[in-house]
Design a protein around this motif. Structure first.
Motif, PDB file in Angstrom:
ATOM      1  N   UNK A  52       0.862  -1.168   0.000  1.00 56.93           N
ATOM      2  CA  UNK A  52       0.000   0.000   0.000  1.00 56.93           C
ATOM      3  C   UNK A  52       0.901   1.221   0.000  1.00 56.93           C
ATOM      4  N   UNK A  53       0.798   2.040  -1.044  1.00 56.29           N
ATOM      5  CA  UNK A  53       1.664   3.216  -1.134  1.00 56.29           C
ATOM      6  C   UNK A  53       0.840   4.478  -1.343  1.00 56.29           C
ATOM      7  N   UNK A  54       1.415   5.579  -0.874  1.00 55.10           N
ATOM      8  CA  UNK A  54       0.814   6.900  -0.996  1.00 55.10           C
ATOM      9  C   UNK A  54       1.880   7.888  -1.451  1.00 55.10           C
ATOM     10  N   UNK A  55       1.428   9.090  -1.773  1.00 51.58           N
ATOM     11  CA  UNK A  55       2.358  10.180  -2.050  1.00 51.58           C
ATOM     12  C   UNK A  55       3.146  10.522  -0.796  1.00 51.58           C
ATOM     13  N   UNK A  56       4.378  10.912  -0.989  1.00 51.44           N
ATOM     14  CA  UNK A  56       5.203  11.361   0.129  1.00 51.44           C
ATOM     15  C   UNK A  56       4.935  12.847   0.352  1.00 51.44           C
ATOM     16  N   UNK A  57       3.763  13.120   0.912  1.00 50.80           N
ATOM     17  CA  UNK A  57       3.319  14.487   1.137  1.00 50.80           C
ATOM     18  C   UNK A  57       2.877  14.663   2.578  1.00 50.80           C
ATOM     19  N   UNK A  58       2.992  15.879   3.102  1.00 51.73           N
ATOM     20  CA  UNK A  58       2.518  16.128   4.467  1.00 51.73           C
ATOM     21  C   UNK A  58       1.005  16.351   4.533  1.00 51.73           C
ATOM     22  N   UNK A  59       0.327  16.384   3.374  1.00 52.91           N
ATOM     23  CA  UNK A  59      -1.112  16.660   3.354  1.00 52.91           C
ATOM     24  C   UNK A  59      -1.780  15.845   2.255  1.00 52.91           C
ATOM     25  N   UNK A  60      -3.097  15.817   2.267  1.00 52.92           N
ATOM     26  CA  UNK A  60      -3.850  15.228   1.170  1.00 52.92           C
ATOM     27  C   UNK A  60      -4.057  16.287   0.093  1.00 52.92           C
ATOM     28  N   UNK A  61      -4.047  15.864  -1.153  1.00 57.89           N
ATOM     29  CA  UNK A  61      -4.220  16.782  -2.272  1.00 57.89           C
ATOM     30  C   UNK A  61      -5.713  17.009  -2.493  1.00 57.89           C
ATOM     31  N   UNK A  62      -6.117  18.283  -2.456  1.00 60.18           N
ATOM     32  CA  UNK A  62      -7.521  18.620  -2.677  1.00 60.18           C
ATOM     33  C   UNK A  62      -7.675  19.770  -3.673  1.00 60.18           C
ATOM     34  N   UNK A  63      -6.609  20.079  -4.380  1.00 63.16           N
ATOM     35  CA  UNK A  63      -6.604  21.166  -5.338  1.00 63.16           C
ATOM     36  C   UNK A  63      -5.585  20.849  -6.432  1.00 63.16           C
TER      37      UNK A  63
END
Length: 178
Positions: A78-89
């Motif tokens: 299970x992988x996700x973006x290496x970001x401190x937040x969720x992308x909503x824009x």
């Protein structure tokens, strides 16, 4: 796991009597939501020994990235973006865009190598709608994946060209008013 069976017209001792071709499944909803049934399918399939991958393109917040997949059992990554937040824009800064592109390229690479038999691309339609992942690349990915790989795409506003190549389309909607 659902798969299509094709029976060749000529049988030889060197050929199996059938080949398994993976399906393209689309789960769409009018709002962004976590599709529990899709995740349950990935867990069930991987629990039966089939390598599966869940990719969440727009989820961040845990600094995971493709270099640090969560292993759920022996067969589910299970992988996700290496970001401190969720992308909503669609407006991303340079490092956010780089992280998303690295995740997309990593996904394309491991799938083309045949490492997984089931791949879930969560909220891919939103990434396409935001202009973060080109639709042409998504269609190329679907067309050129190893033929045995099942792909599940989720998200709201799935582009019509993706719906046109899907083997199964499931629309999730509310049957009651809140």
């Amino acid at each position: 796991m659902i798969a299509q069976l094709e029976t060749p017209t000529v049988h030889s001792p060197c050929q199996p009597p059938y080949t398994v071709e993976g399906l393209v499944q689309v789960f769409t909803c009018s709002r962004r939501t976590f599709l529990t049934s899709v995740m349950a399918q990935a867990l069930r399939v991987s629990g039966q020994g089939t390598p599966a991958l869940i990719v969440q393109f727009l989820k961040g917040g845990i600094n995971q990235g493709h270099c640090h997949p969560v292993k759920l059992g022996q067969n589910l990554d299970w992988i996700r973006c290496n970001l401190p937040r969720c992308i909503d824009t669609p407006q991303l800064d340079e490092s956010e865009n780089r992280s998303l592109q690295e995740l997309w390229q990593h996904t394309r690479q491991v799938v083309s190598q045949g490492q997984y038999s089931l791949v879930v691309l969560d909220e891919l339609s939103v990434a396409v709608e935001f202009g973060l992942i080109p639709l042409a690349e998504v269609l190329d990915f679907i067309q050129n994946r190893p033929k045995h790989v099942d792909v599940i795409l989720t998200g709201s506003n799935m582009p019509q060209p993706v719906l046109d190549v899907a083997d199964q389309i499931t629309e999730v909607r509310r049957s009651h008013q809140m």
